[in-house]
Enzyme design. Structure first.
Site, PDB file in Angstrom:
ATOM      1  N   HIS A 129     -11.249  -1.375  -3.475  1.00  0.00           N
ATOM      2  CA  HIS A 129     -10.848   0.086  -3.434  1.00  0.00           C
ATOM      3  C   HIS A 129      -9.218   0.698  -2.324  1.00  0.00           C
ATOM      4  O   HIS A 129      -9.405  -0.208  -1.323  1.00  0.00           O
ATOM      5  CB  HIS A 129     -12.198   0.619  -2.983  1.00  0.00           C
ATOM      6  CG  HIS A 129     -12.403  -0.645  -1.158  1.00  0.00           C
ATOM      7  ND1 HIS A 129     -12.201   0.339  -0.046  1.00  0.00           N
ATOM      8  CD2 HIS A 129     -13.107  -1.540  -1.190  1.00  0.00           C
ATOM      9  CE1 HIS A 129     -12.707  -1.084   0.796  1.00  0.00           C
ATOM     10  NE2 HIS A 129     -13.130  -1.765   0.371  1.00  0.00           N
TER      11      HIS A 129
ATOM     12  N   HIS B  48       6.024  -3.536  -7.709  1.00  0.00           N
ATOM     13  CA  HIS B  48       5.275  -4.774  -9.524  1.00  0.00           C
ATOM     14  C   HIS B  48       4.205  -5.180  -8.314  1.00  0.00           C
ATOM     15  O   HIS B  48       4.755  -6.336  -7.449  1.00  0.00           O
ATOM     16  CB  HIS B  48       6.069  -5.037  -9.606  1.00  0.00           C
ATOM     17  CG  HIS B  48       5.894  -6.256 -11.334  1.00  0.00           C
ATOM     18  ND1 HIS B  48       6.555  -6.932 -11.653  1.00  0.00           N
ATOM     19  CD2 HIS B  48       4.343  -6.683 -11.139  1.00  0.00           C
ATOM     20  CE1 HIS B  48       5.876  -7.701 -12.618  1.00  0.00           C
ATOM     21  NE2 HIS B  48       4.821  -7.262 -12.621  1.00  0.00           N
TER      22      HIS B  48
END
Length: 196
Positions: free
Chosen positions: A125, A134
């Site tokens: 979250h 990446h």
């Protein structure tokens, strides 16, 4: 959808698009000309006026290469999110981003442009992932992590809650990051330490 790149990551992007019912109509690669796979799409150097109304995904794993190409492409960018990824409906996802099979992106997170969230990676979250990042396979970002532009978070690494990682960093595979990481740093180990 068009893709730019014809290496291993491109195969994954094609697989994602296929699972989404999206057809690949062309493949650009500035380094290869000819057939990509037997009977597959013709590879050509990037041509701005080729199917100009179609969207494109840069299917290249290297962050700096993806950024360089994005700066020179005239096509609009698409997204590729595998149906087997779990992405909360509150997540903001930038253009050109690829979210691979089995990845999880939790509520309140913001994923920038041209990001790769690779196989089985977890973005918990309220994370903020900048452009051209990446997140490698099986990496875990705990809640409220911030990751700077063009950073690689290596396979199987874990980033503790609330950590800030700078731009153009490399987080080594399996690293456990428990402190903020400055721009351009390379960190490895458990706990992760700067080696460059």
């Amino acid at each position: 959808m068009l893709i730019h790149g014809a290496g291993g990551h491109a195969k994954v992007v094609v697989s994602i698009l296929s699972a989404c019912g999206e057809r690949v109509t062309g493949v650009f690669d500035d380094n290869r000309i000819g057939l990509w796979q037997p009977g597959a799409h013709v590879i050509r150097p990037y041509t701005p006026d080729f199917k100009g109304s179609e969207k494109l995904i840069i299917a290249i794993g290297n962050n700096q290469d993806r950024k360089r190409i994005a700066d020179s492409v005239c096509h609009a960018f698409g997204k590729a999110i595998h149906p087997a990824a779990i992405v909360d409906n509150t997540v903001v996802i930038g253009e050109g981003t690829v979210i691979v099979h089995g990845a999880i992106v939790q509520a309140g997170s913001c994923i920038g442009d041209h990001v790769i969230v690779n196989t089985g990676a977890i973005v918990d979250h309220d994370c903020l992932i900048s452009d051209f990042v990446h997140i490698a396979s099986a990496a875990t970002l705990c809640g409220s992590v911030r990751v700077g532009e063009c950073t690689l978070v290596g396979a199987g690494s874990v980033v503790a809650p609330g950590i800030a990682i700078g731009k153009e960093c490399v987080i080594g595979a399996g690293a456990v990051v428990v402190r903020d990481v400055p721009d351009y740093a390379k960190v490895v180990g458990n706990p992760a330490r700067v080696i460059i």
